[in-house]
Design an enzyme around this catalytic site. Sequence first.
Site, PDB file in Angstrom:
ATOM      1  N   ASP A 550     -49.390  13.875   0.427  1.00  0.00           N
ATOM      2  CA  ASP A 550     -48.166  13.066   0.501  1.00  0.00           C
ATOM      3  C   ASP A 550     -48.253  11.999  -0.602  1.00  0.00           C
ATOM      4  O   ASP A 550     -49.296  11.860  -1.257  1.00  0.00           O
ATOM      5  CB  ASP A 550     -48.125  12.412   1.897  1.00  0.00           C
ATOM      6  N   ASP A 625     -38.848  12.392   3.439  1.00  0.00           N
ATOM      7  CA  ASP A 625     -38.526  11.554   4.596  1.00  0.00           C
ATOM      8  C   ASP A 625     -37.036  11.544   4.899  1.00  0.00           C
ATOM      9  O   ASP A 625     -36.314  10.593   4.590  1.00  0.00           O
ATOM     10  CB  ASP A 625     -39.034  10.133   4.344  1.00  0.00           C
TER      11      ASP A 625
END
Length: 951
Positions: A550, A625
């Site tokens: 990430d 996200d």
Amino acid sequence: MAPSSDRMGRVLVVPLVLLVLCFSVEGVDRGNFKTCEQSAFCKRQRELKPSQSPYRALLDTLELSDSRITLQLINDNNKVRLLLELYRLQGNMTRVKINELKPLRPRYEVRDVLIADPPTKPMTVVSQDENGVVLSLGENEQRLIVSAQPFRLDIVEGPEVLLSLNSRGLLAFEHLRLRKDTISQKITSTFGSMWDSIKSVFSSKGDIEGAGGSDNAKNEGDKVEEGEEEEKPGMWEETFKTHSDSKPNGPTSISLDFSFPGVKHVYGIPEHAETLRLKNTHGTDPYRLYNLDVFQYELHNPMALYGSVPVIISHNAQRTMGVFWLNAAETWVDITSSTLTTFGKMLEFVQGSSEVPQTDVRWISESGIIDVFIMLGPTPSDVFTQYASLTGTQAFPPLSTLGYHQSRWNYNDQEDVKAVDQGFDEHDIPYDFIWLDIEHTDGKRYFTWDPQKFPQPKEMLQKLMEKRRKMVTIVDPHIKVDSGYKIHSEIGSKNFYAKNKDGADYEGWCWPGSAGYPDFTNPEMRAWWASQFAYDQYKGSMENLYTWNDMNEPSVFNGPEVTMHKDALFGSWENRDVHNLYGLYVHMATAEGLIQRSGGTERPFVLSRAFFAGSQRYGAIWTGDNAAEWGHLKISIPMCLSLGLVGISFCGADVGGFFKHPSAELLVRWYQAGAYQPFFRSHAHLDTPRREPWLFGPENTALIREAIRQRYALLPYWYQLFYNAYRTGQPVMRPLWVEFPEEPATFAIDNEYLIGKHLLVHPVTDEGAKSITAHLPGKGEVWYDVHTFQKHKGTQNLHIPVTMSSIPVFQRGGSIISRKDRIRRSSSCMENDPYTLYVALSAQGTAEGELYIDDFHTFNFEKEKQFIHRRLYFSNNVLTSSNLAPDSKFTTAAWIEKIIIIGATRPSSVSTKAKDGAASAVEFDFDSTASVVTLHKPDLNAGTDWTVTLQ
Ligand SMILES: *[C@@H]1O[C@H](CO)[C@@H](O)[C@H](O)[C@H]1NC(C)=O
């Protein structure tokens, strides 16, 4: 995870505040990210309007080698020369490179993205005069025309212009130069007295054009003009919010325009939260490609997101083409569609003045060179093959990774993992992977475990392994600055960190607090990183532990636009030059680590948030996200379709939405949609209420269970499609137009799509929906509802009622799809289970499909040809299984337990015959309402030759 934006200052003081604010801020803070107007080079370039190009091709400099043509271009305004290189590549591609003829310093050329030097083919000069040169591209009378003044390139096929470059005169190349206010000292030492004689030609406000081209200045007739390029703000320094960019190399941007006559639809250039069909950017910002950690991204705007693939695909009913702009710097793409009455006046043989649509695409990048691959198709499939030949194909994932993934930020401790794992069994829901986010580490030190919460990681992994399940832990590239942390001290001592502009290790703020960012562009650094995944290095890891990268844009909470400073250094290159490659390199090194830890035997699985062209070779990506909103559910379809078009098939969106809490209805609908997208993972923000599938009441649990079970039943089909993607570069998830390229009605559809060629999915993505309208394409095609076997004809817009249990999916007539209808705990538990073949007959009574089987997790399919690849074909009432890979060797215990023939008439008898065996009768049912023949227990091995005959 993305940090919130305006709280960065506060984060430094009180990191905990971050989480609270993350959740309370509504929507993206646009002010945190640059508009084109705020990006100095974009602004300068965009101020340049279409006009006659100042560039002229110097035809007497033309040099032709077997496969390459070079030619100098001169800018008549400043006399700076560029070098144009043209290559004809194998497979209907042309490469166009433009660099400065004599740059002050080398300009960055992207590395590690192309899988090889693309093979070339000979190019010949067809004709040449003072106006230009015509080159033959071999195929179908394709020609490349170089016009000298103004300079432009046209690719034509017979009388038809396929594509033009610089036809709007927007080629602009900011040559490297010396800074005006520092010229005197620097130049005196560099050029000495030669400079003194030249500099007098500059006026006080004039720029130092001659510096880049001091050689040019010596060329006869090439007098340096004065005052052509004034200093503009932001050329040597630029400030955004509190961040200043030192720009030691000054202005370096490049731009080029492409025109597609006859084209109304263009696609690609992910990642944007945007429709499949790209929009006109007239009056808005251009689409931006600059890998960024954007907090709570907005839908339908051209802002940059986490990854970038600089590939645009054009399509009309006659032809599909692609343009791959190989540049890793911040890039902006303007798209203008228009209808023209005439075009290409310079081409005498272009006839008529009929109305033609045209799409113009302009690329603008901050640094590097122009390096463009033009993929001429002509079919969508040809373009995918062409692009795959440049950047490689999708990594072939282990079967288990195509199952369902359960994630959240965070599963708190080993007990929590155990309880969630048991929850799946208690509720009879299959899953393959449980995920641990950053909180599992010892203080955000990756490759470690929190000693209180995860004291016995191996024991935990062992228990999962006993259930044939797996785990993913997060390993981010920001490294906690802590002398007691081995990873940090080794990277530091090996001098592997990226540097700031002054040469010290670059430090930024991220999850661990102060963090360093390894220089992943350095192959030695990547090799070292890969070695850290060895079982004896990554303590507590085992073979059923996989990895998630990430924050690899990279995310720097206190950096400009939440990323690294442009003037940070990777060796001698600036972040400015290589920025969009960082995520790809992290992904590459991590995947390599997982391969190495098994001695090269096991296929890796790595999920990455940031990406670039070529990232498909290293694993999966997800759309970052997102939020628990209906709009985000809808946009997941075009976002993954766009990625599939440019090679990245293994794509998914967080099921349920990362931020905020979904209603039960949204969550159910998201599972139903996610079950039919390539990467199927639910994930949720730390501050959201728990949302394991059984927490929304028994009815919703049942609906979610059913959606996940449908996924598991279809795993044989998904697996075969991923094998195909790996072999051929064809996307797994496809827009309708890819399979129906001549039907304009399909060109803008992005609320439904095809999985492979044979399944059409129209997920329900509207709150309270009582019906949907599915477009069933293909004149003369038939489509069968997979749940009822009801037959529908193409082409039509089919209006159908839906309930909460509806997942509208249609199997194309003419196809055979293999499923496994006995659903178990995980995909690994189902490996040797029997198959059911769904044979959906075309209007002509035929059908075909493929079945692919191997050990489902190693590279032996490749190294030792340990696989089964079968063709299934139904015609004249005979179903045949034949071998597509005669030299492969693998056997399976799996058999065919059922064959369902849809759209059939009642047979009087059915018999099977295995190779060298005798015919034997098979029991069957016939459902006359649905016209379905079901054969029970035909007793055939899935990996051998056989026939089934209906009489
Ligand atoms: C190249 O283009 C021609 C038609 O222009 C087509 O027939 C051929 O299949 C294409 N080849 C590839 C490799 O795409």
